[in-house]
Enzyme design. Structure first.
Site, mmCIF file in Angstrom:
data_model
loop_
_atom_site.group_PDB
_atom_site.id
_atom_site.type_symbol
_atom_site.label_atom_id
_atom_site.label_comp_id
_atom_site.label_asym_id
_atom_site.label_seq_id
_atom_site.Cartn_x
_atom_site.Cartn_y
_atom_site.Cartn_z
ATOM 1 N N SER A 40 4.344 13.355 4.489
ATOM 2 C CA SER A 40 5.499 13.839 5.252
ATOM 3 C C SER A 40 5.367 13.295 6.659
ATOM 4 C CB SER A 40 5.510 15.366 5.195
ATOM 5 O OG SER A 40 6.477 15.900 6.043
ATOM 6 N N LYS A 86 12.185 14.497 5.746
ATOM 7 C CA LYS A 86 10.812 15.005 5.836
ATOM 8 C C LYS A 86 10.778 16.543 5.725
ATOM 9 C CE LYS A 86 8.682 11.024 6.184
ATOM 10 N NZ LYS A 86 7.826 10.508 5.125
ATOM 11 N N GLY A 95 0.697 -0.615 7.186
ATOM 12 C CA GLY A 95 0.353 0.631 7.865
ATOM 13 C C GLY A 95 -0.558 1.580 7.116
ATOM 14 N N GLY A 142 4.076 2.310 -0.683
ATOM 15 C CA GLY A 142 4.103 1.833 0.717
ATOM 16 C C GLY A 142 2.811 1.156 1.090
ATOM 17 N N TYR A 180 16.207 11.073 9.225
ATOM 18 C CA TYR A 180 14.765 10.958 8.961
ATOM 19 C C TYR A 180 14.139 12.350 8.854
ATOM 20 C CZ TYR A 180 9.817 9.868 9.477
ATOM 21 O OH TYR A 180 8.460 9.789 9.272
ATOM 22 N N SER A 225 2.064 -1.995 1.346
ATOM 23 C CA SER A 225 2.118 -3.330 1.961
ATOM 24 C C SER A 225 1.932 -3.284 3.472
ATOM 25 C CB SER A 225 3.466 -3.993 1.631
ATOM 26 O OG SER A 225 4.523 -3.209 2.144
#
Ligand SMILES: NC(=O)c1ccc[n+]([C@@H]2O[C@H](COP(=O)([O-])OP(=O)(O)OC[C@H]3O[C@@H](n4cnc5c(N)ncnc54)[C@H](OP(=O)(O)O)[C@@H]3O)[C@@H](O)[C@H]2O)c1
Length: 293
Positions: free
Chosen positions: A131, A149, A14, A10, A145, A12
């Site tokens: 998480s 988590k 934030g 992840g 979602y 790419s």
């Protein structure tokens, strides 16, 4: 293997992108993985290596781990990639629910399976699973979602015990509200799934809450989580959990103090209290961009 080398998924956007910058600045070799390679190119520097990765595609995961092995292997993995698939349970196609699990849980699990031989050879090996405070609390329209988590939390606890004999530490990071692309993606998925139909009045208010949260300006910078990830990667004795970012600790405290029904009432009130939501921008007839069963 003595070198500090970490795979961050992840990367790419934030939290992932912030973590790549932070760990690269600390001198680590960083493998920055995601689907959008143009975004990864912007992170490139001498010790940052872009890696194409689609967590819904087993061949892509295998190829990424092979690349790591041929480059000398990693000592740590940060499983950060993820997205929020929102919508009423009745409305969300199970194919989308499965995709949510593929990205947020099974993709991370597969990476771990394949990379463990590399980690076993490392000096201070770590697995850091991102998480959410949503791995401990719940809200309406977030069933899939939160399910991923909650699952990642339990998965990480079991894994931590299994890997102790090998000296591999497993840490969980539980972000609160962070300023990234996550909120817009969650909002769009909610409106696509439940913006029309019997749940629409409540789903649209919840989408408004997600909108207003993004606009409110109290969300934390992604580097707040990158700092927690750095601690998890570098502390001699890392904590099992790092809860940080806007609202994370107060929410976890309230969850531990309130009964289920009181907590439900608090979250429902927060979900439905929005007046100036902007959700009317979403056309009631918009087709769903999500895969249909
Ligand atoms: N922002 C928050 O308030 C918040 C709060 C709690 C927890 N979290 C968690 O923090 C993590 C990072 O999220 P973020 O807030 O930084 O969101 P973000 O800005 O939307 O970044 C999500 C990352 O996941 C990657 N990704 C999505 N689908 C993927 C797939 N199929 N294969 C590979 N990579 C994929 C995206 O890359 P590509 O699209 O380029 O592949 C992107 O780099 C997530 O696990 C999220 O659930 C966020």
């Amino acid at each position: 293997m003595t070198r500090n080398a970490v795979l961050i998924t992840g990367a790419s956007s934030g939290i992932g992108a912030a973590s790549v910058r932070r760990m690269a600045a600390r001198g680590w070799t960083v493998y920055a993985a995601a689907r959008r390679l143009d975004r990864l190119a912007a992170l490139e520097r001498a010790n940052v290596h872009p890696l194409p990765l689609d967590l819904t595609d087993d061949a892509s995961i295998c190829a990424a781990v092979d690349d790591l092995a041929s480059d000398g292997g990693v000592s740590a993995i940060v499983n950060n990639a993820g997205y929020g698939s929102y919508g009423a349970v009745e409305d969300v196609p199970l194919a989308e629910a499965r995709r949510q699990f593929e990205v947020n849980l099974f993709g991370a699990a597969r990476l771990i399976q394949l990379a463990l031989p590399q980690l076993r050879r490392a000096e201070r090996p770590r697995i850091v699973n991102i998480s959410s405070v949503g791995g401990r609390i719940h809200e309406p329209f977030g069933a899939w979602y939160h399910a991923t988590k909650f699952a990642l939390e339990g998965f990480s606890d079991c894994l931590r015990m299994e890997l102790k004999p090998f000296g591999i530490d497993v840490c969980v990071v539980q972000p609160g509200g962070i300023r990234t692309e996550w909120g817009g993606i969650a909002r769009d998925s909610l409106l696509a799934s439940s913006g029309t139909g019997v749940y629409a009045p409540w789903a649209r208010r919840h989408a408004g809450m997600l909108d207003n949260t993004q606009a409110a300006g109290w969300l934390s910078d992604p580097d707040v989580i990158a700092r927690a990830i750095e601690q998890a990667l570098t502390a001699r004795h890392p904590r099992t959990r790092y809860a940080t970012g806007a609202g994370a600790r107060p929410l976890l405290l309230l969850r531990s103090l309130l009964s289920d029904r009181l907590f439900d009432a608090m979250m429902w009130r927060g979900s439905q209290a929005q007046r100036n939501s902007g959700f009317d921008l979403w056309p009631a007839t918009a087709p769903s961009p999500l895969p249909q069963p």
